[in-house]
Scaffold this motif. Structure first.
Motif, PDB file in Angstrom:
ATOM      1  N   MET A   1       0.822  -1.204   0.000  1.00  0.00           N
ATOM      2  CA  MET A   1       0.000   0.000   0.000  1.00  0.00           C
ATOM      3  C   MET A   1       0.859   1.258   0.000  1.00  0.00           C
ATOM      4  O   MET A   1       0.630   2.197  -0.762  1.00  0.00           O
ATOM      5  N   GLY A   2       1.855   1.267   0.881  1.00  0.00           N
ATOM      6  CA  GLY A   2       2.760   2.397   1.005  1.00  0.00           C
ATOM      7  C   GLY A   2       4.193   1.899   1.057  1.00  0.00           C
ATOM      8  O   GLY A   2       4.479   0.741   0.753  1.00  0.00           O
ATOM      9  N   VAL A   3       5.110   2.774   1.451  1.00  0.00           N
ATOM     10  CA  VAL A   3       6.531   2.447   1.503  1.00  0.00           C
ATOM     11  C   VAL A   3       6.959   1.832   0.169  1.00  0.00           C
ATOM     12  O   VAL A   3       7.633   0.807   0.108  1.00  0.00           O
TER      13      VAL A   3
ATOM     14  N   ASP B   1      -4.626  11.768   9.625  1.00  0.00           N
ATOM     15  CA  ASP B   1      -6.042  11.816   9.266  1.00  0.00           C
ATOM     16  C   ASP B   1      -6.548  13.260   9.258  1.00  0.00           C
ATOM     17  O   ASP B   1      -7.247  13.689   8.326  1.00  0.00           O
ATOM     18  N   LYS B   2      -6.164  14.030  10.268  1.00  0.00           N
ATOM     19  CA  LYS B   2      -6.596  15.434  10.312  1.00  0.00           C
ATOM     20  C   LYS B   2      -5.916  16.251   9.223  1.00  0.00           C
ATOM     21  O   LYS B   2      -6.533  17.154   8.632  1.00  0.00           O
ATOM     22  N   ALA B   3      -4.658  15.953   8.955  1.00  0.00           N
ATOM     23  CA  ALA B   3      -3.944  16.677   7.898  1.00  0.00           C
ATOM     24  C   ALA B   3      -4.594  16.434   6.539  1.00  0.00           C
ATOM     25  O   ALA B   3      -4.719  17.354   5.720  1.00  0.00           O
ATOM     26  N   LEU B   4      -5.013  15.199   6.293  1.00  0.00           N
ATOM     27  CA  LEU B   4      -5.705  14.893   5.049  1.00  0.00           C
ATOM     28  C   LEU B   4      -7.058  15.599   5.013  1.00  0.00           C
ATOM     29  O   LEU B   4      -7.471  16.130   3.974  1.00  0.00           O
ATOM     30  N   GLN B   5      -7.742  15.654   6.141  1.00  0.00           N
ATOM     31  CA  GLN B   5      -9.041  16.317   6.202  1.00  0.00           C
ATOM     32  C   GLN B   5      -8.915  17.813   5.920  1.00  0.00           C
ATOM     33  O   GLN B   5      -9.783  18.408   5.271  1.00  0.00           O
ATOM     34  N   VAL B   6      -7.830  18.417   6.377  1.00  0.00           N
ATOM     35  CA  VAL B   6      -7.595  19.837   6.082  1.00  0.00           C
ATOM     36  C   VAL B   6      -7.519  20.055   4.573  1.00  0.00           C
ATOM     37  O   VAL B   6      -8.009  21.066   4.041  1.00  0.00           O
ATOM     38  N   HIS B   7      -6.924  19.108   3.872  1.00  0.00           N
ATOM     39  CA  HIS B   7      -6.809  19.201   2.414  1.00  0.00           C
ATOM     40  C   HIS B   7      -8.143  18.970   1.712  1.00  0.00           C
ATOM     41  O   HIS B   7      -8.257  19.244   0.508  1.00  0.00           O
TER      42      HIS B   7
ATOM     43  N   TYR C   1      -0.067   9.854   3.962  1.00  0.00           N
ATOM     44  CA  TYR C   1      -1.175   9.118   4.581  1.00  0.00           C
ATOM     45  C   TYR C   1      -1.013   7.616   4.384  1.00  0.00           C
ATOM     46  O   TYR C   1      -1.192   6.825   5.307  1.00  0.00           O
ATOM     47  N   ARG C   2      -0.631   7.196   3.163  1.00  0.00           N
ATOM     48  CA  ARG C   2      -0.416   5.768   2.892  1.00  0.00           C
ATOM     49  C   ARG C   2       0.773   5.223   3.676  1.00  0.00           C
ATOM     50  O   ARG C   2       0.709   4.139   4.270  1.00  0.00           O
ATOM     51  N   ASP C   3       1.865   5.969   3.667  1.00  0.00           N
ATOM     52  CA  ASP C   3       3.080   5.503   4.339  1.00  0.00           C
ATOM     53  C   ASP C   3       2.880   5.372   5.845  1.00  0.00           C
ATOM     54  O   ASP C   3       3.485   4.509   6.493  1.00  0.00           O
ATOM     55  N   ALA C   4       2.038   6.224   6.407  1.00  0.00           N
ATOM     56  CA  ALA C   4       1.845   6.237   7.860  1.00  0.00           C
ATOM     57  C   ALA C   4       1.252   4.935   8.377  1.00  0.00           C
ATOM     58  O   ALA C   4       1.465   4.570   9.540  1.00  0.00           O
ATOM     59  N   ARG C   5       0.540   4.217   7.527  1.00  0.00           N
ATOM     60  CA  ARG C   5      -0.127   2.993   7.997  1.00  0.00           C
ATOM     61  C   ARG C   5       0.863   1.886   8.341  1.00  0.00           C
ATOM     62  O   ARG C   5       0.571   1.015   9.175  1.00  0.00           O
TER      63      ARG C   5
END
Length: 390
Positions: A206-208, A338-344, A359-363
Motif C-alpha cells: 500500500m505504502g513504503v 487523518d486530520k492533515a488529510l481532512q484539512v486538504h 497518509y499511505r506511508d503512515a499505515r
C-alpha cells in the motif's frame, strides 16, 4: 574536517549536521521520493548518495567505522529523515540499527566480513524474524538441524524488508525439538543462491513503495555453524534485545517525523486554500485540527526522547518505555495524518498532493517492529506485575 568526520559532536556541530540532513531531505531526497513513487523502485543511486553523505553509519561506534552519535541525538536525525519518503527512512533506519544486534555477539571475523561492511554501506543485512504461521518471538517454527559444522535450515519467513536484494539475512531459527527461547539461534545466512532457498519478491504494498520485501522458503538449506551469532539459546536475546528494543524507539521517532511533515503540509495548504473569500487557516475548525496535531506531536516526541535516553543509560524500564513510545507515537501519527488529510479536503485524496503519500506511508508503522497490540501486552504486563510505576 567535515561535520561527519568529527568523533564527538558538540552542539554547534550537531546543529550543522541536522541542517545538512534537512537540506538533503528537502532537496535530493525529494527528487528521489518522486522517482520512487513514479517507478516503484529504489534506484541504486539513492543508496550510493546516502552512503556518500555518511548517513548509513551515523549511530555505529567508531571502531566499526561509524560516527558514534549518541542514540538520542541520532533520533533527532531520524526525525528529519522520516519527513522524507518512507523507503529513504527505511534504509537509514535499518542500516543504522542492524549492527546493534550483530556486534555484541559477533566474532572478529564476522565483524570484518559483515558488520563493518554493513556500517560502511557495502553490505546490506535484512532482519529476518517474522513468519506467516507464528508470532515474532519464542513461538517461531523455522528450524535448524545440526550435522557436524553445518546447520540445515527449514521453514518460512515473510514481510522481510530488503529480503530480496540483501547480502545476508540475519535470521532467527530454533534447533529441532526445542521450545520457547531455549534452542533459538541467530544466523547470518548469505543470500547467494543457497540450495533449498527460495526468495519470492512480495514488494507490492500500500505504502513504503520501492522498498523490497520478501517471502523466504528454506528446505534443508545448508548454513555453516560459523555463521551463527552467539551461542545456541541466545537467538531470541540477539534479535529482540539487540535490535528490536532500540528499533522500536527509532520507529516511534519516525512516526514523529512523518507527523511533522503531515502537519507542515496541512499548514501550507490551509494558508493557501480559500473558501468564500477567506483562507481556511482563519477558520476555527481548521485551527482546532492544527492545534490538536501540534500538541499530539509534542507529547509523543517527549516520550520518544525519554525512551531513547533510558536505552542509552541502560535503565531497567528501557524495554517498557520502548514499547510505550511506539504505542503512543503510532496512535498519534494515525490521528495527525487523518486530520492533515481532512484539512486538504478532497484534494488530499489525489496522488498529485504529497499528503496522499504521507497518509499511505503512515499505515506501515502500525505493525512495523511489532503491532500496537503486542506493545500494549508488554506494557500492560509490566504495569500489573509492578515492574514499572509512574
Amino acid at each position: 574536517m567535515t561535520v561527519l568526520d568529527m568523533a564527538v559532536l558538540d552542539d554547534a556541530a550537531f546543529q550543522l549536521l541536522k541542517a545538512d540532513v534537512d537540506a538533503w531531505v528537502r532537496g535530493p531526497g525529494e527528487d528521489f521520493a518522486n522517482q520512487i513513487e513514479a517507478t516503484g523502485i529504489v534506484p541504486p543511486e539513492l543508496f550510493l548518495d546516502l552512503k556518500a553523505h555518511g548517513f548509513l553509519g551515523l549511530a555505529a561506534p567508531e571502531r566499526l567505522g561509524g560516527k558514534d552519535i549518541p542514540f538520542s541525538r541520532y533520533l533527532e536525525l531520524m526525525e528529519i529523515f522520516s519527513r522524507s519518503h518512507a523507503s529513504i527512512r527505511m534504509l537509514v533506519h535499518v542500516i543504522n540499527g542492524t549492527w546493534r544486534a550483530m556486534d555484541e555477539f559477533a566474532t572478529e571475523a564476522q565483524r570484518d566480513q559483515i558488520v563493518r561492511p554493513s556500517v560502511a554501506g557495502d553490505v546490506l543485512v535484512a532482519f529476518t524474524l517474522t513468519e506467516a504461521t507464528a508470532g515474532t518471538g519464542a513461538d517461531i517454527r523455522t528450524t535448524v538441524r545440526r550435522e557436524g559444522d553445518t546447520y540445515y535450515l527449514s521453514g518460512e519467513k515473510q514481510l522481510i524488508t530488503f529480503g530480496v536484494k540483501c547480502d545476508y539475512w540475519l535470521l532467527l531459527a530454533r534447533l529441532e525439538g526445542s521450545t520457547g527461547q531455549d534452542g533459538t539461534v541467530a544466523l547470518l545466512v548469505p543470500n547467494a543462491g543457497l540450495p533449498g532457498a527460495e526468495v519470492i519478491d512480495d514488494s507490492e504494498t500500500m505504502g513504503v513503495r520501492g522498498t523490497d520485501h520478501a517471502i523466504l522458503h528454506f528446505d534443508n538449506t545448508p548454513v555453516p555453524v560459523a555463521n551463527r551469532l552467539g551461542e545456541e539459546g541466545q537467538g531470541l536475546t540477539i534479535m529482540l534485545g539487540g535490535f528490536l528494543l532500540p528499533s522500536r524507539v527509532s520507529v516511534a521517532m519516525s512516526c514523529v517525523g512523518l507527523a511533522e511533515r503531515a502537519q507542515e503540509l496541512a499548514v501550507e495548504y490551509a494558508n493557501r486554500r480559500e473558501t468564500f473569500g477567506k483562507k481556511i487557516a482563519d477558520r476555527q475548525a481548521i485551527q482546532f485540527y492544527l492545534a490538536e496535531n501540534y500538541a499530539d506531536i509534542a507529547a509523543a516526541r517527549a516520550l520518544v526522547i525519554h525512551a531513547a535516553k533510558a536505552f542509552e543509560e541502560g535503565a531497567a524500564d528501557a524495554g517498557v518505555l520502548s514499547s510505550a513510545s511506539k504505542m503512543i507515537a503510532v496512535d498519534m501519527l494515525t490521528r495527525v495524518t487523518d486530520k492533515a488529510l481532512q484539512v486538504h479536503g478532497g484534494s488530499g485524496y489525489w496522488k498529485r498532493n504529497p499528503i496522499e503519500r504521507v497518509y499511505r506511508d503512515a499505515r506501515a508503522q502500525r505493525f512495523e517492529e511489532g503491532t500496537n497490540e503486542i506493545q500494549k501486552l508488554i506494557v500492560g504486563r509490566a504495569v500489573v506485575t509492578g515492574a514499572v510505576t509512574n
